[in-house]
Write a protein that holds these residues in place. Structure first.
Motif, PDB file in Angstrom:
ATOM      1  N   PHE A 162     -84.308   0.525 -52.703  1.00 30.83           N
ATOM      2  CA  PHE A 162     -84.810  -0.467 -53.805  1.00 30.83           C
ATOM      3  C   PHE A 162     -84.814  -2.208 -53.571  1.00 30.83           C
ATOM      4  CE2 PHE A 162     -80.746   0.765 -55.160  1.00 30.83           C
ATOM      5  CZ  PHE A 162     -80.202  -0.729 -55.344  1.00 30.83           C
ATOM      6  N   CYS A 163     -84.207  -2.314 -52.483  1.00 27.11           N
ATOM      7  CA  CYS A 163     -83.778  -3.704 -52.147  1.00 27.11           C
ATOM      8  C   CYS A 163     -84.311  -4.430 -51.105  1.00 27.11           C
ATOM      9  CB  CYS A 163     -82.181  -3.544 -52.184  1.00 27.11           C
ATOM     10  SG  CYS A 163     -81.624  -5.237 -51.911  1.00 27.11           S
ATOM     11  N   ILE A 165     -83.167  -7.452 -50.048  1.00 29.05           N
ATOM     12  CA  ILE A 165     -82.282  -8.551 -49.599  1.00 29.05           C
ATOM     13  C   ILE A 165     -81.841  -8.565 -48.265  1.00 29.05           C
ATOM     14  CG2 ILE A 165     -79.827  -9.223 -49.961  1.00 29.05           C
ATOM     15  CD1 ILE A 165     -80.155  -8.964 -52.935  1.00 29.05           C
ATOM     16  N   PRO A 166     -81.750  -7.330 -47.685  1.00 26.58           N
ATOM     17  CA  PRO A 166     -81.545  -7.361 -46.170  1.00 26.58           C
ATOM     18  C   PRO A 166     -82.745  -7.880 -45.386  1.00 26.58           C
ATOM     19  CG  PRO A 166     -80.710  -5.285 -47.064  1.00 26.58           C
ATOM     20  CD  PRO A 166     -81.541  -5.892 -48.285  1.00 26.58           C
ATOM     21  N   GLN A 200     -72.683  -9.723 -50.571  1.00 24.77           N
ATOM     22  CA  GLN A 200     -73.623  -8.745 -51.023  1.00 24.77           C
ATOM     23  C   GLN A 200     -72.783  -7.280 -51.104  1.00 24.77           C
ATOM     24  OE1 GLN A 200     -76.504  -9.180 -52.118  1.00 24.77           O
ATOM     25  NE2 GLN A 200     -76.837 -11.107 -51.106  1.00 24.77           N
ATOM     26  N   TYR A 249     -67.804  -1.687 -52.859  1.00 21.96           N
ATOM     27  CA  TYR A 249     -68.247  -0.214 -53.025  1.00 21.96           C
ATOM     28  C   TYR A 249     -67.038   0.723 -52.960  1.00 21.96           C
ATOM     29  CZ  TYR A 249     -72.924  -2.036 -53.022  1.00 21.96           C
ATOM     30  OH  TYR A 249     -73.901  -2.617 -53.518  1.00 21.96           O
ATOM     31  N   PRO A 288     -74.778   2.611 -50.270  1.00 16.88           N
ATOM     32  CA  PRO A 288     -73.210   2.709 -49.505  1.00 16.88           C
ATOM     33  C   PRO A 288     -72.707   3.442 -50.433  1.00 16.88           C
ATOM     34  CG  PRO A 288     -73.945   0.364 -50.297  1.00 16.88           C
ATOM     35  CD  PRO A 288     -75.172   1.436 -50.846  1.00 16.88           C
TER      36      PRO A 288
END
Ligand code: SF4
Length: 458
Positions: A162-163, A165-166, A200, A249, A288
């Motif tokens: 869903f991201c 950012i990377p 992050q 995480y 993760p």
């Protein structure tokens, strides 16, 4: 000889949008501007140009950023854009910001202080005399003086579906441990009483450099979360300051932090963005540590450190989420006793892999599920807050006028600034007792009220 310095240094208007990580980028740019003698302001009035630091995370943020750029162009006309949105491509593959606002002077991606400064130099040349001494030792901070964010890395090695950012910020790059610790020491020495560690994925610190050994004050320190936290705790102790960890995480090695938390060297507070609990949804999200037994891990953490407070965020209505997967999430929040929770209804982000997943959940149902998550989360949170009533807690004062004679507002270790609750401080009973912003006070908790507590300073 005639002094050629302009009567007024060039003035740069600054708009900072986005998350705490974007905020640290803004601080870096503002620090450089001040170091070079530029005047900065939060308004466009009389500014020679305006810098807009943007966010590109979700569609609402994109809209807000594009609007802010439009406003700056309309009111000032000379605009430099930086931040996550600056790295995004538009429909034709070109730069999105340039497509929507072709008149901007320059566009850069996130953490691009040098490029932003180059653009500033081009369009509002450096003042003749840099006023280097005017810069406070620890740079310019946008947060109140008594708390500060410490960014330990950039980018991310994960690829959550869903991201994006990377794709905007690249893979994980850990900052040198010696630099991170030097910055932390400066912050504590300049009066910071609470350091918020951000990245992050804080638990991944040092993975990219194979946890290599760095140096701080001539001592070897490994580039690894545990060693970093031990050193931060040691730097904070003489100042009586707090160290708070965000974006951790649930990996097995995080277990090693719990003794540090139990002994008070770092706050017993963990911000763990679980996003979901059901293994299938986590697999589809490519999260993760998705294979970890999160509930068991949390129970073990709480056994090792009973004071532990856990904050988390969740996504409701991820593509393919069935009713029973969703109920698994509700049970998890109850069983894990999540102290503080935020929940987003899933929102498709342009360019995210999750958009291609089958069986999307309707917008209506996503919203309904978000509300159900929040109802459960609030119930759990309120019950847990209720247990504080009668306790005496240390509170960091964020607001207090007239030395606290009319009371004030603060936070305990259980509340991160801006995202968690607060403690409403009553006027102290003793006339000699004062409250000062940025200082600690002890308070007896007399009531819980929604997300907040009410305390009597003692
Ligand atoms: S961990 Fe996942 S959600 Fe967080 S930045 Fe990395 S890819 Fe995005």
């Amino acid at each position: 000889m005639h002094d050629t310095a302009p009567t007024h240094p060039p003035r740069v208007g600054f708009v900072s949008l986005g998350c705490p990580k974007a905020l640290t980028d803004s601080e870096a740019i503002l620090t450089r501007l001040a170091a070079e003698g530029y005047d900065t302001s939060k308004t466009f009035d009389g500014a020679d140009l305006v810098i807009v630091n943007t966010c590109g995370f979700i569609d609402d943020a994109v809209r807000e950023s594009l609007d802010a750029i439009g406003e700056a162009l309309a009111e000032n006309g000379r605009v430099i854009v930086t931040g996550c949105l600056g790295a995004r491509a538009g429909a034709d593959g070109g730069n999105l910001v340039r497509q929507v606002h072709p008149k901007v002077l320059a566009v850069t991606g996130p953490h691009a202080t040098e490029e932003v400064m180059d653009a500033v130099h081009r369009h509002a040349p450096k003042p003749h005399h840099p006023f280097i001494d005017l810069v406070p030792a620890a740079g310019i901070k946008l947060t109140p003086r008594h708390y500060a964010y410490l960014k330990i890395s950039e980018g991310c090695n994960h690829r959550c579906t869903f991201c994006i950012i990377p794709s905007m910020r690249g893979d994980l790059v850990s900052r040198r441990v010696g630099d991170v610790l030097a910055e932390a020491r400066l912050l504590f020495e300049s009066g910071v009483k609470e350091l918020l560690v951000v990245s992050q994925d804080t638990s991944a610190y040092g993975v990219d450099v194979k946890y290599r050994t760095g140096f701080f004050d001539g001592r070897p320190v490994r580039t690894r979360m545990l060693e970093l936290c031990e050193s931060l705790g040691a730097l904070a102790a003489p100042h009586g300051a707090w160290v708070r960890l965000h974006y951790v995480y649930p990996y097995p090695h995080v277990d090693e932090l719990l003794p540090l938390m139990a002994s008070g060297r770092v706050l017993p507070y963990l911000d763990v963005p679980f996003q979901h609990s059901h293994p299938e949804v986590l697999r589809r999200m490519k999260r993760p540590a998705s294979g970890e037994r999160n509930l068991e891990r949390l129970h073990a953490w709480r056994a090792a450190c009973p004071e532990l407070v856990v904050r988390s965020t969740f996504i409701a209505g991820f593509p393919g989420e069935t009713e029973s997967e969703f109920e698994h999430l509700l049970d998890f929040i109850r069983e894990a006793q999540i102290d503080r929770a935020g929940c987003f209804a899933y929102s498709p982000v342009d360019g995210a892999a999750a958009n291609a997943l089958p069986d999307p959940v309707s917008a209506e149902l996503r919203e309904e599920r978000r509300a159900r998550v929040m109802a459960v989360a609030e119930q759990v949170s309120a019950q847990r807050l209720q247990r504080r009533v009668g306790a005496t807690m240390q509170v960091l004062v964020d607001q207090a006028s007239a030395l606290g004679r009319r009371g004030g507002v603060g936070r305990t270790y259980a509340d991160a600034p801006e995202i968690d609750g607060t403690v409403r401080l009553l006027p102290p009973e003793k006339a000699s007792k004062t409250l000062k912003v940025g200082e600690f006070t002890r308070a007896r908790i007399v009531q819980a009220d929604g997300h907040d507590l009410i305390g009597l300073p003692i």
